[in-house]
Write a protein that holds these residues in place. Structure first.
Motif, PDB file in Angstrom:
ATOM      1  N   ASP A 189       0.734  -1.266  -0.051  1.00  5.58           N
ATOM      2  CA  ASP A 189       0.206   0.180  -0.009  1.00  5.58           C
ATOM      3  C   ASP A 189       1.045   1.256   0.078  1.00  5.58           C
TER       4      ASP A 189
ATOM      5  N   ARG B 210       3.969   1.564  -0.788  1.00  7.36           N
ATOM      6  CA  ARG B 210       4.939   1.773  -2.256  1.00  7.36           C
ATOM      7  C   ARG B 210       3.776   2.044  -3.205  1.00  7.36           C
ATOM      8  N   LEU B 211       2.800   1.940  -3.380  1.00  6.41           N
ATOM      9  CA  LEU B 211       1.817   2.143  -4.251  1.00  6.41           C
ATOM     10  C   LEU B 211       1.468   3.981  -4.140  1.00  6.41           C
ATOM     11  N   LYS B 212       1.248   4.331  -2.803  1.00 11.07           N
ATOM     12  CA  LYS B 212       0.923   5.579  -2.829  1.00 11.07           C
ATOM     13  C   LYS B 212       2.181   6.457  -3.136  1.00 11.07           C
ATOM     14  N   ARG B 213       3.411   5.792  -2.812  1.00 10.71           N
ATOM     15  CA  ARG B 213       4.628   6.576  -3.019  1.00 10.71           C
ATOM     16  C   ARG B 213       4.715   6.768  -4.650  1.00 10.71           C
ATOM     17  N   LEU B 214       4.417   5.683  -5.327  1.00 12.76           N
ATOM     18  CA  LEU B 214       4.389   5.689  -6.771  1.00 12.76           C
ATOM     19  C   LEU B 214       3.628   7.004  -7.431  1.00 12.76           C
ATOM     20  N   ASN B 215       2.634   7.415  -6.804  1.00 10.96           N
ATOM     21  CA  ASN B 215       1.599   8.305  -7.081  1.00 10.96           C
ATOM     22  C   ASN B 215       2.584   9.799  -6.946  1.00 10.96           C
ATOM     23  N   GLU B 216       3.221   9.880  -6.025  1.00 13.12           N
ATOM     24  CA  GLU B 216       3.824  11.118  -5.605  1.00 13.12           C
ATOM     25  C   GLU B 216       4.883  11.328  -6.702  1.00 13.12           C
ATOM     26  N   GLU B 217       5.517  10.324  -7.380  1.00 11.90           N
ATOM     27  CA  GLU B 217       6.751  10.490  -8.397  1.00 11.90           C
ATOM     28  C   GLU B 217       6.115  11.123  -9.668  1.00 11.90           C
ATOM     29  N   VAL B 218       4.777  11.112  -9.974  1.00 14.18           N
ATOM     30  CA  VAL B 218       4.148  11.391 -11.227  1.00 14.18           C
ATOM     31  C   VAL B 218       3.775  12.774 -11.039  1.00 14.18           C
ATOM     32  N   ASN B 219       4.362  13.810 -11.520  1.00 13.37           N
ATOM     33  CA  ASN B 219       3.856  15.096 -11.475  1.00 13.37           C
ATOM     34  C   ASN B 219       3.925  16.006 -12.540  1.00 13.37           C
ATOM     35  N   LEU B 220       2.988  16.843 -12.881  1.00 12.13           N
ATOM     36  CA  LEU B 220       3.222  18.053 -13.874  1.00 12.13           C
ATOM     37  C   LEU B 220       4.050  19.191 -13.271  1.00 12.13           C
TER      38      LEU B 220
ATOM     39  N   GLN C 200      -3.638  17.813 -11.376  1.00 10.75           N
ATOM     40  CA  GLN C 200      -2.439  17.028 -11.335  1.00 10.75           C
ATOM     41  C   GLN C 200      -2.841  15.695 -10.812  1.00 10.75           C
TER      42      GLN C 200
ATOM     43  N   TYR D 299      -0.757   6.634 -15.259  1.00  8.98           N
ATOM     44  CA  TYR D 299      -0.826   5.152 -15.022  1.00  8.98           C
ATOM     45  C   TYR D 299      -1.457   4.291 -15.691  1.00  8.98           C
TER      46      TYR D 299
END
Lengths: 478, 173
Positions: free
Chosen positions: A9, A11-21, B18, B26
């Motif tokens: 869980d 690790r998945l949340k952290r994945l989100n934080e890596e994708v940004n505009l 965002q 994804y």
């Protein structure tokens, strides 16, 4: 084996934080949105607007059908009414209505008619498979009813008829199924009896289903009474006996179809197993309702009908996870319909009615031609409806292998066929195939929605059903 | 020009762009394409503004984003779409390494996620990455809540399986 202490869980949340505009990207996109909104009106002032194109194509479709119908007239001439003879003359005065009903219930499916009851002269009814004959039992000499499959509930109710019987046969003497309708005065209730050879059903039925607004009542039933998972008995209690059943082997599913013909006009004679979209668009049919069965459990329902108010074809579809979704076929973009796990874009009228145009389905398609089959030129996007193939059709495919990649871990071979298309099959096929070889395959078009409007092909379906690549032998053209 | 619609699009853009971008990314794993699809999402939202009932704006925008993205995959990668897989990302400029500073652990997860079938990926992205509730996820995907729960459970199992296949394991959920 590497090991991580962190929870999945987190690790998945952290994945989100890596994708940004970035802020610049955000601003640029917003500027572009504003620009497009401000220039929106310039796009719609084109003389080839959608309503115009739709009107022209509707006229073309109508003309095509008028011609088709005229051409079909010959095949209809010469069909004679069937005379069913047997030991008991059911029309003779010696039998009461109740005795007539009992005799009909004893009628045996699959047994030569000559050994059974004498139903008299039947009326041949247009039917998609085999021959359907209607027998008006207990009618007086002046009785008249149109040559359609609709039931004369009014005559059954007012005593003008004792029983109305429909017998389907393959053209010979052996009946394939029987359905009968009668009215019980003591209960003031219309009943039906169906013997399909596999099962027998007898239930009271809402007589409104056989009135002038049969289509509206069927739609009401679909919207408010029917549920995915219902048994055949439950569905038949609600909708009455179906007009046609058929099986789709690639998906191993059975389908029931209900046809609603216009109350007036010539009977409709051109049937497909799945929806006849053009027939509905051109008012030759009012509605078709479909039930897709997974064993004895209703998997999905669909109603496709012509809506007088909007002058367009509409579709209701119900499946697990998507209680009821609606589409309007009006050549407008941005419509989607939920079917099980999938969301499909609604194709344009032009795209779906192109299935009516003459087309050689035996020809071999290239990758580009295969893609073009699902590309809706009116909406300018890919859809899940083939331009020239219906469920059950076979697509023949031929393409040059550009390169071959063997994936050892999964033991599968990938054939690269074009810049963005490859197909993969189980096993190591490098010995059998070389770059430059022509790959000749055949795919079966399979229905995804209950009505067959949204389809896929068996190769793609395999990937959805299984987590492994299919065997190439299942698709090879010898 | 509908001034109110334009004003709302601006507000929504600042509030959700965002999140929507991350969601689209994804689904297709292509940074530049995700930007284009984000723009299309807001243009579609503008066009549909009049028929929107103003309830659950975020869910509505995610639904549009999902439809826009699925349309894109259908149009440009029909075979991938039919095969229920992600389109192969052939543009090396758009590899995740360029835009994402992923740790080794995150990279594994990122690739494992890409191997899952679409419905599994959908539900994991919405529930576990975007943190939507079961009810919100059900609304976006057009599923029943029960289906979201069951599919999520299967999806997590499939993800674990995929990670295991690639030689990694994790302690707990």
């Amino acid at each position: 084996m590497k090991h991580y202490d962190d929870s999945l869980d987190r690790r998945l949340k952290r994945l989100n934080e890596e994708v940004n505009l970035t802020e610049d990207e955000k601003e640029n996109i917003l500027d572009s949105i504003h620009y497009n909104i401000n220039h929106k009106h310039m796009k719609s002032n084109n003389i080839f607007n959608k309503p115009f194109v739709f009107a022209i194509s509707s006229i073309a479709i109508t003309l095509f059908f008028v011609v088709s119908l005229l051409l079909q007239q010959d095949s209809d001439i010469g069909t004679s009414n069937l005379q069913v003879t047997g030991k008991y003359n059911i029309n003779s005065d010696e039998y009461t209505k109740e005795e007539r009903i009992q005799l009909i219930k004893n009628y045996k499916i699959g047994v030569n008619r000559k050994d059974q009851i004498n139903l008299g002269k039947g009326t041949n009814i247009p039917h998609s498979v085999g021959i359907m004959n209607r027998f008006d039992i207990g009618a007086d000499d002046n009785y008249q009813f149109g040559r359609t499959q609709n039931v004369d509930a009014e005559a059954l109710k007012n005593g003008g008829l004792d029983v109305q019987v429909f017998i389907e046969s393959a053209g010979g003497d052996l009946p394939l199924s029987l359905k009968a309708f009668y009215y019980r005065e003591d209960e003031r209730q219309l009943y039906f009896f169906v013997n399909t050879g596999e099962a027998v059903y007898e239930y009271p039925i809402d007589e409104a289903l056989y009135g002038e607004n049969r289509d509206l009542f069927l739609l009401e039933k679909l919207k408010h009474e029917l549920e995915v998972g219902m048994s055949k008995e439950e569905v038949i209690q609600n909708l009455g006996p179906y007009d046609q059943d058929f099986h789709s082997s690639p998906v191993d599913r059975k389908f029931w179809r209900y046809d609603v013909e216009p109350n007036k006009g010539d009977p409709y004679t051109k049937y497909y197993r799945f929806v006849d979209f053009s027939g509905i668009a051109n008012n030759m049919l009012n509605m078709q309702v479909f039930v897709r069965w997974n064993g004895d459990s209703a998997e999905s329902f669909s109603a496709v009908y012509f809506d007088e108010t909007s002058q367009s074809v509409r579709q209701y579809h119900m499946s697990e996870g998507a209680r009821l979704t609606e589409a309007i076929f009006n050549n407008e973009d941005n419509q989607h319909i939920h079917v099980g796990d999938f969301i499909y874009p609604v194709p344009s009228v032009n795209h779906i009615t192109s299935q009516e145009k003459p087309y050689d389905t035996q020809q071999f398609l290239s990758v580009d031609e295969l893609h073009a089959q699902t590309y809706d030129q009116t909406l300018n996007k890919a859809v899940s409806t083939f331009k020239n193939y219906r469920p059950g059709d076979t697509i023949y495919f031929e393409e040059t292998i550009q390169s071959i990649i063997y994936h050892e871990a999964e033991n599968k071979t990938e054939f690269v066929l074009s810049e963005d298309t490859s197909m993969e099959f189980a096993g190591d096929l490098r010995e059998q195939y070389n770059e430059g070889d022509r790959l000749r395959l055949r795919f079966k078009v399979i229905p995804q929605s209950a009505d067959g409007i949204y389809v896929t092909y068996d190769y793609a379906y395999h990937f959805y059903q299984h987590d492994e690549s299919p065997q190439i032998e299942d698709y090879l053209v010898e | 020009m509908n001034g109110k619609a334009k004003q709302q699009i601006n507000q929504w853009y600042h509030a959700y762009s965002q999140d929507l971008f991350q969601y689209i990314f994804y689904l297709i794993r292509d940074h530049d394409q995700a930007k284009d699809l984000l723009q299309d999402t807001f243009l579609k939202a503008y066009n549909k503004h009049d028929s929107f009932n103003q309830e659950n704006t975020k869910g509505w925008l995610f639904r549009i984003a999902r439809n826009v993205t699925i349309d894109y995959v259908r149009k440009h990668h029909p075979v991938s779409y039919l095969m229920d897989t992600l389109p192969a990302n052939q543009n090396s400029d758009n590899t995740p390494e360029k835009h994402l500073a992923l740790s080794e652990s995150e990279q594994e997860l990122y690739y494992a996620l890409g191997q899952l079938k679409r419905s599994y990926r959908d539900v994991i992205v919405l529930r576990k990455i975007k943190d939507f509730t079961v009810s919100e996820t059900a609304e976006i995907l057009g599923w029943k809540e029960q289906k979201v729960r069951v599919t999520l459970s299967r999806a997590i199992q499939a993800l674990k399986q995929q990670l295991k296949k690639e030689g990694y394991q994790h302690e707990a959920l």
